[in-house]
Design a protein around this motif. Sequence first.
Motif, short mmCIF file in Angstrom:
data_model
loop_
_atom_site.label_atom_id
_atom_site.label_comp_id
_atom_site.label_asym_id
_atom_site.label_seq_id
_atom_site.Cartn_x
_atom_site.Cartn_y
_atom_site.Cartn_z
N THR A 98 0.86 -1.18 0.00
CA THR A 98 0.00 0.00 0.00
C THR A 98 0.90 1.24 0.00
O THR A 98 1.86 1.30 0.76
N MET A 99 0.57 2.18 -0.90
CA MET A 99 1.38 3.39 -1.05
C MET A 99 0.50 4.62 -1.17
O MET A 99 -0.61 4.55 -1.67
N ARG A 100 1.06 5.74 -0.74
CA ARG A 100 0.46 7.06 -0.99
C ARG A 100 1.37 7.73 -2.00
O ARG A 100 2.59 7.76 -1.81
N VAL A 101 0.80 8.22 -3.10
CA VAL A 101 1.60 8.86 -4.15
C VAL A 101 1.06 10.25 -4.44
O VAL A 101 -0.11 10.53 -4.22
N ARG A 102 1.97 11.10 -4.94
CA ARG A 102 1.57 12.47 -5.27
C ARG A 102 2.31 12.88 -6.53
O ARG A 102 3.49 12.61 -6.71
N GLY A 103 1.59 13.55 -7.44
CA GLY A 103 2.20 14.04 -8.67
C GLY A 103 1.15 14.64 -9.60
O GLY A 103 -0.02 14.78 -9.24
N ARG A 104 1.59 14.98 -10.82
CA ARG A 104 0.70 15.56 -11.81
C ARG A 104 0.25 14.44 -12.76
O ARG A 104 1.06 13.75 -13.34
N LEU A 105 -1.05 14.30 -12.91
CA LEU A 105 -1.63 13.22 -13.69
C LEU A 105 -1.52 13.49 -15.19
O LEU A 105 -1.79 14.59 -15.65
N SER A 106 -1.08 12.47 -15.92
CA SER A 106 -0.99 12.52 -17.38
C SER A 106 -1.82 11.37 -17.95
O SER A 106 -2.23 10.48 -17.23
N ILE A 107 -2.00 11.42 -19.26
CA ILE A 107 -2.68 10.33 -19.97
C ILE A 107 -1.71 9.78 -21.01
O ILE A 107 -1.12 10.54 -21.78
N ARG A 108 -1.51 8.46 -21.02
CA ARG A 108 -0.66 7.80 -22.00
C ARG A 108 -1.41 6.58 -22.52
O ARG A 108 -1.78 5.71 -21.74
N ASP A 109 -1.62 6.53 -23.81
CA ASP A 109 -2.35 5.41 -24.44
C ASP A 109 -3.70 5.18 -23.77
O ASP A 109 -4.12 4.05 -23.57
N GLY A 110 -4.37 6.26 -23.39
CA GLY A 110 -5.71 6.17 -22.81
C GLY A 110 -5.73 5.78 -21.34
O GLY A 110 -6.79 5.59 -20.76
N ARG A 111 -4.56 5.66 -20.72
CA ARG A 111 -4.49 5.28 -19.30
C ARG A 111 -3.91 6.43 -18.47
O ARG A 111 -3.07 7.18 -18.95
N LYS A 112 -4.34 6.54 -17.23
CA LYS A 112 -3.84 7.57 -16.33
C LYS A 112 -2.45 7.18 -15.83
O LYS A 112 -2.21 6.03 -15.47
N VAL A 113 -1.53 8.17 -15.84
CA VAL A 113 -0.13 7.91 -15.50
C VAL A 113 0.39 9.03 -14.59
O VAL A 113 0.08 10.20 -14.80
N LEU A 114 1.22 8.65 -13.63
CA LEU A 114 1.98 9.60 -12.82
C LEU A 114 3.45 9.31 -13.09
O LEU A 114 3.92 8.19 -12.86
N TYR A 115 4.19 10.31 -13.61
CA TYR A 115 5.62 10.15 -13.87
C TYR A 115 6.41 10.64 -12.67
O TYR A 115 6.15 11.72 -12.14
N ASN A 116 7.39 9.83 -12.26
CA ASN A 116 8.27 10.14 -11.13
C ASN A 116 7.49 10.70 -9.93
O ASN A 116 7.81 11.78 -9.42
N PRO A 117 6.46 9.96 -9.48
CA PRO A 117 5.67 10.48 -8.37
C PRO A 117 6.45 10.46 -7.06
O PRO A 117 7.32 9.61 -6.85
N TYR A 118 6.11 11.41 -6.19
CA TYR A 118 6.56 11.33 -4.81
C TYR A 118 5.78 10.16 -4.22
O TYR A 118 4.58 10.02 -4.47
N TYR A 119 6.44 9.30 -3.45
CA TYR A 119 5.73 8.16 -2.91
C TYR A 119 6.07 7.95 -1.45
O TYR A 119 7.14 8.33 -0.98
N GLU A 120 5.14 7.33 -0.74
CA GLU A 120 5.32 6.97 0.66
C GLU A 120 4.75 5.57 0.84
O GLU A 120 3.59 5.32 0.50
N ILE A 121 5.57 4.66 1.32
CA ILE A 121 5.13 3.29 1.57
C ILE A 121 4.43 3.29 2.92
O ILE A 121 4.98 3.76 3.92
N CYS A 122 3.20 2.81 2.94
CA CYS A 122 2.39 2.84 4.16
C CYS A 122 2.68 1.63 5.03
O CYS A 122 2.92 0.53 4.52
N GLN A 123 2.64 1.83 6.33
CA GLN A 123 2.89 0.75 7.29
C GLN A 123 1.76 -0.26 7.27
O GLN A 123 0.64 0.05 6.90
N GLY A 124 2.06 -1.47 7.70
CA GLY A 124 1.04 -2.51 7.82
C GLY A 124 0.64 -3.11 6.50
O GLY A 124 -0.39 -3.74 6.38
N SER A 125 1.45 -2.95 5.46
CA SER A 125 1.12 -3.54 4.17
C SER A 125 2.21 -4.45 3.71
O SER A 125 3.31 -4.43 4.14
#
Length: 125
Positions: A98-125
């Motif tokens: 389980t992760m919390r991610v933050r970034g600017r959303l893009s679209i690539r080939d019709g799918r939602k993408v976050l490039y080089n997102p800031y991420y935080e791995i959540c405890q208990g996962s």
Amino acid sequence: MGSTDGGPFRRMLKRLTSEVEVLDADDLSEDAERDGAQRASDCACGQEVTMLGRLRSVEFCPQDAAASLEAELFDGTEGVTLVWMGRRRIPGVVPGRTMRVRGRLSIRDGRKVLYNPYYEICQGS
């Protein structure tokens, strides 16, 4: 006067008769909402987003290809592809985490993408 979810009996009946994937998606969506994260299904291209979800898959690029790491984050509503450019591996980024991610959303080939997102791995996962 009555509750909007149909009451405790209806909730219990739903939990007993629903498929495991549906219940898991509901739980993920509720966790994200409780955490204050945005739902992937509600986000649009170009928007700055913060999402919480579980990694469904992680793909390592071959050694002879340009270095990148891709993972699919599922928040209970929709999947979002996470792409880290210049990385072949990130410790802790594994399927089921389980992760919390933050970034600017893009679209690539019709799918939602976050490039080089800031991420935080959540405890208990």
